[in-house]
Design a protein around this motif. Structure first.
Motif, mmCIF file in Angstrom:
data_model
loop_
_atom_site.group_PDB
_atom_site.id
_atom_site.type_symbol
_atom_site.label_atom_id
_atom_site.label_comp_id
_atom_site.label_asym_id
_atom_site.label_seq_id
_atom_site.Cartn_x
_atom_site.Cartn_y
_atom_site.Cartn_z
ATOM 1 N N ARG A 31 10.603 24.307 -22.518
ATOM 2 C CA ARG A 31 10.618 23.000 -23.179
ATOM 3 C C ARG A 31 9.389 22.860 -24.055
ATOM 4 N N ASP A 32 8.237 23.200 -23.529
ATOM 5 C CA ASP A 32 7.047 23.314 -24.370
ATOM 6 C C ASP A 32 7.122 24.674 -25.048
ATOM 7 N N GLY A 34 7.108 23.895 -38.039
ATOM 8 C CA GLY A 34 8.545 23.682 -38.182
ATOM 9 C C GLY A 34 9.184 23.182 -36.901
ATOM 10 N N LEU A 35 8.801 23.767 -35.763
ATOM 11 C CA LEU A 35 9.323 23.299 -34.481
ATOM 12 C C LEU A 35 8.937 21.843 -34.237
ATOM 13 N N ALA A 36 7.674 21.525 -34.510
ATOM 14 C CA ALA A 36 7.190 20.163 -34.281
ATOM 15 C C ALA A 36 7.861 19.161 -35.219
ATOM 16 N N ASN A 57 5.619 19.792 -25.982
ATOM 17 C CA ASN A 57 4.441 20.249 -26.708
ATOM 18 C C ASN A 57 4.798 21.496 -27.523
ATOM 19 N N VAL A 58 4.157 21.646 -28.653
ATOM 20 C CA VAL A 58 4.301 22.858 -29.464
ATOM 21 C C VAL A 58 2.928 23.499 -29.570
ATOM 22 N N ILE A 59 2.864 24.773 -29.162
ATOM 23 C CA ILE A 59 1.582 25.481 -29.088
ATOM 24 C C ILE A 59 1.666 26.753 -29.909
#
Length: 729
Positions: free
Chosen positions: A105-106, A166-168, A182-184
């Motif tokens: 999910r993150d 892009g994901l965020a 969260n996007v890391i």
């Protein structure tokens, strides 16, 4: 492959993590106390099936998990090889990421992703590193086909921040229904030199929202880190993250610094602090590349380091080392190449580790022919101040040794992982009257396609490109060179030479780099495809060239250029595998350089073998002679920029078939141009229109498929070509 955890990649890197190494690894060198067990529940790693298992560990068990992972990596490196150094430095950070965040999910995006071995161990794939029988089950990079925890297939560098943006963006547009938390992005200091990384930072600051950039700073790219940003980064480290200017603040980004980048507890605390943050933030962690390699014997003046693992008397196997902050120009110790006995710290050798079974084997083609080219260029530096070798990182993988770089001084430039910049930079040197030589791997050059068209070719810049690892190979799907001919040979104004021997390779280099104003020098850029495995093997064993035995008549030559280097220099001399030759510049003009070479005149069948496929042409001709009494015409085209119409027209008489062989993508490639020539120049006498058969690779991505298997797949074997020829008669 490129090493991105403060390291870049190169792909050495040849880059790919392939199947289990042949031979018996030196397991006796690994103390039994640290040899990984398989399926032993007393070991934490064998019980980790998903990130949930990492979260379930007691806090005091995390250090033990890191120790076991480090032990596994060291044993895996000896048996299998790979990007071990970058992964050793990322053990604690990866454990902390999965302790704090909730993958998948993150979303965690690893830049280059060659440092994702630890991530794979923690996401259900530990057996692929613990059990030698399963080593080939995983790739050397993240791969969504393997696991939902992997976001992208990434083997080139600098793109993680853009991908994370892009994901965020989609998450923020779709809201809670996006399924993304969260996007890391995880990126190293070596990768940060890539221009696209700066574009990502710029976009991240403007976009806003939750985006966490973990910046892994280990003070080391592949062969040292280069660029103006590294001074400010050093000052940030020295000040505990407080110094100005701060590169990330300058982009408008929030910033946190973690000095103890190999302390899992400190990292867990840092990541917990930024989890669910509502704006972009950079978490700058200071790690030790190769943490866990022998740190006791690192001396800046030695040529190699101890390969023996040491006993683990520290909680996680990380040892103190003084192998950092070297004052000499290349910011690394004196390990010569990228796969010899790695150790902690600023060690170029820790970029790519060969398995023990490969130790002592001869140089691969990249190193062999790379050393040869540097030995040819080096004696010219004193008389040609504008002659400059440019490597966008990965020098050791291509035979540009530490010793050569030291001797070359200002005649060698490492631009960092910046292929687009490197080509444009070379075009600027050429416009000023200099002689630039840009050297890197074929798949990396794909990143500079626009610069090849505009800055280089449209401007007729006298740039020489050394194209390494072109053609088919057993590399992973991100580092295949099977597309280089389709790319370079179709750029207007560029000449692509495809030599089939050391002698031709050096002659092509001499011609391409002839100083500005020299008679008959090329008028624009020249790409030289560095010979590959098939050529080098044939040079070492002339029986693999049954038609010529490797003895090919000299072409017209004059005005020698110096290409040898004294034995005292430590480089390869211009003496080739088949004896000492006098390599000279070609002064019969561009037309002569593009002429095809007919090495055997025959009838019925003409076989044209391009580059690495040329030995197959001779071997097929020998089989036709032995089995069917057919003496085939054998042709080495030497280049793939244009067709030699004189030779093609001469084949109309007495040849019913023309066979083209190439070890690259067939569709859009070189062989089809020969087919098109005869189709477009059809003559009324049908007997003078030979039938053309093209052999080459399918338009597909391949991943760690052995070269022999690829040749079988594409019909590039003596038996398959011979069968196709005789079937048509």
């Amino acid at each position: 492959m490129r090493n991105a955890s403060g390291n870049g990649f190169d792909s050495s890197d040849s880059f790919a993590v392939s199947g289990a190494a042949e031979g018996t690894a030196r397991l006796h060198d690994i103390p039994p106390s640290i040899t990984p067990s398989h399926g032993d529940d007393s070991h934490l790693l064998s019980r980790i099936a998903s990130p949930a298992d990492v979260k379930a560990l007691a806090p005091n068990e995390l250090a033990e998990l890191c120790r076991e992972i480090r032990t596994t990596l060291l044993a895996y490196g000896h048996q299998h090889g790979g990007h071990i150094g970058s992964n050793l430095g990322m053990v604690e950070a990866t454990v902390a990421l999965h302790r704090v965040f909730d993958s998948p999910r993150d979303r965690i995006v690893f830049d280059v992703s060659h440092q994702s071995y630890v991530h794979k161990m923690l996401t259900g794939r530990a057996a692929a590193y613990l059990d030698p029988d399963r080593f080939s089950e995983v790739t050397g990079f993240t791969n969504p086909d393997e696991s939902k925890h992997d976001q992208f297939v990434l083997g080139h560098t600098g793109t993680s921040i853009s991908l994370a943006c892009g994901l965020a963006k989609t998450r923020d547009m779709e809201g809670p229904n996006s399924g993304i938390g969260n996007v890391i992005a995880v990126i190293g200091d070596g990768s940060l030199s890539s221009g696209v990384a700066f574009e990502g930072l710029n976009n991240a600051a403007e976009q806003g929202g939750n985006l966490i950039i973990v910046f892994n700073d280990n003070e080391m790219s592949i062969a040292g880190d280069f660029g103006g940003m590294y001074g400010p980064l050093a000052r940030l480290r020295a000040s505990g993250g407080t110094a100005q200017p701060n590169l990330f603040n300058a982009f408008g980004l929030d910033y946190r610094y973690v000095e103890a980048g190999n302390d899992v507890s400190a990292l867990v605390a840092a990541f917990e602090e930024v989890r669910d943050i509502d704006h972009p933030v950079v978490v700058h962690i200071h790690t030790l590349k190769g943490a866990g390699y022998d740190g006791e014997e690192t001396h800046a003046d030695r040529q190699t380091a101890s390969a023996s693992p040491v006993s683990f008397d520290s909680p996680t196997g990380v040892h103190p080392t003084d192998n950092v902050n070297h004052s000499e120009p290349w910011h690394s110790d004196h390990c010569n190449l990228s796969d010899h006995e790695p150790h902690e710290g600023q060690c170029e050798a820790s970029h790519w580790q060969n398995p023990d079974a490969a130790i002592g084997k001869p140089d691969d083609p990249r190193k062999h022919y790379g050393k040869m080219a540097m030995a040819a260029l080096e004696p010219r530096f004193a008389a040609e101040p504008g002659l400059v070798v440019i490597s966008p990182a990965t020098p050791g993988s291509n035979g540009i040794t530490h010793e050569f770089r030291e001797r070359a001084g200002a005649h060698y430039v490492d631009t960092g992982i910046t292929e687009s910049h490197a080509v444009a930079y070379a075009a600027g040197i050429a416009r000023a009257g200099g002689t630039p030589v840009v050297a890197t791997t074929a798949s990396f050059f794909q990143r500079a396609y626009d610069q090849f068209f505009q800055e280089m070719s449209l401007n007729r810049s006298r740039v020489t490109v050394l194209d390494f690892l072109g053609g088919l190979s057993g590399s992973d799907n991100t580092h295949s060179g099977a597309y280089d001919v389709t790319m370079f040979s179709n750029i207007p104004g560029a000449t692509m030479l495809v030599p089939t021997s050391a002698r031709d390779y050096l002659a092509d280099l001499a011609w391409a780099t002839a100083p500005a104003g020299s008679a008959d020098a090329p008028a624009g850029p020249v790409v030289i495809r560095v010979p590959g495995e098939a050529i080098l093997t044939a040079e070492r064993d002339a029986t693999l060239l049954p038609v010529t035995g490797g003895q090919i008549a000299d072409r017209p030559q004059s005005t020698s250029l110096p290409v040898s280097v004294s034995s005292a220099s430590g480089g390869i001399s211009a003496a080739t595998v088949r004896g000492t030759v006098s390599v000279t510049a070609q002064h019969a003009g561009v037309r002569h350089m593009l002429d095809w070479r007919v090495n055997q005149t025959g009838s019925h069948v003409a076989i044209i073998g391009l580059g690495n496929a040329y030995p197959l042409a001779e071997q097929t001709a020998a089989a036709l002679s032995a089995d069917y009494g057919i003496t085939a015409t054998v042709i080495d085209p030497r280049q793939c920029t244009s067709l030699d119409s004189d030779v093609l027209e001469s084949l109309r008489d007495g040849h019913q078939q023309v066979i083209t062989l190439e070890d690259g993508q067939l569709e859009g490639g070189w062989g089809e141009k020969v087919t098109a020539y005869y189709a477009n120049h059809h003559v009324s006498d049908g007997r003078r229109n030979p039938h053309v058969l093209n052999f080459g690779a399918a338009k597909e991505f391949t991943d760690r498929v052995p070269l022999g298997e690829l040749n079988e797949r594409y019909g590039l074997t003596v038996e398959q070509v011979t069968e196709a020829i005789t079937r048509c008669f």
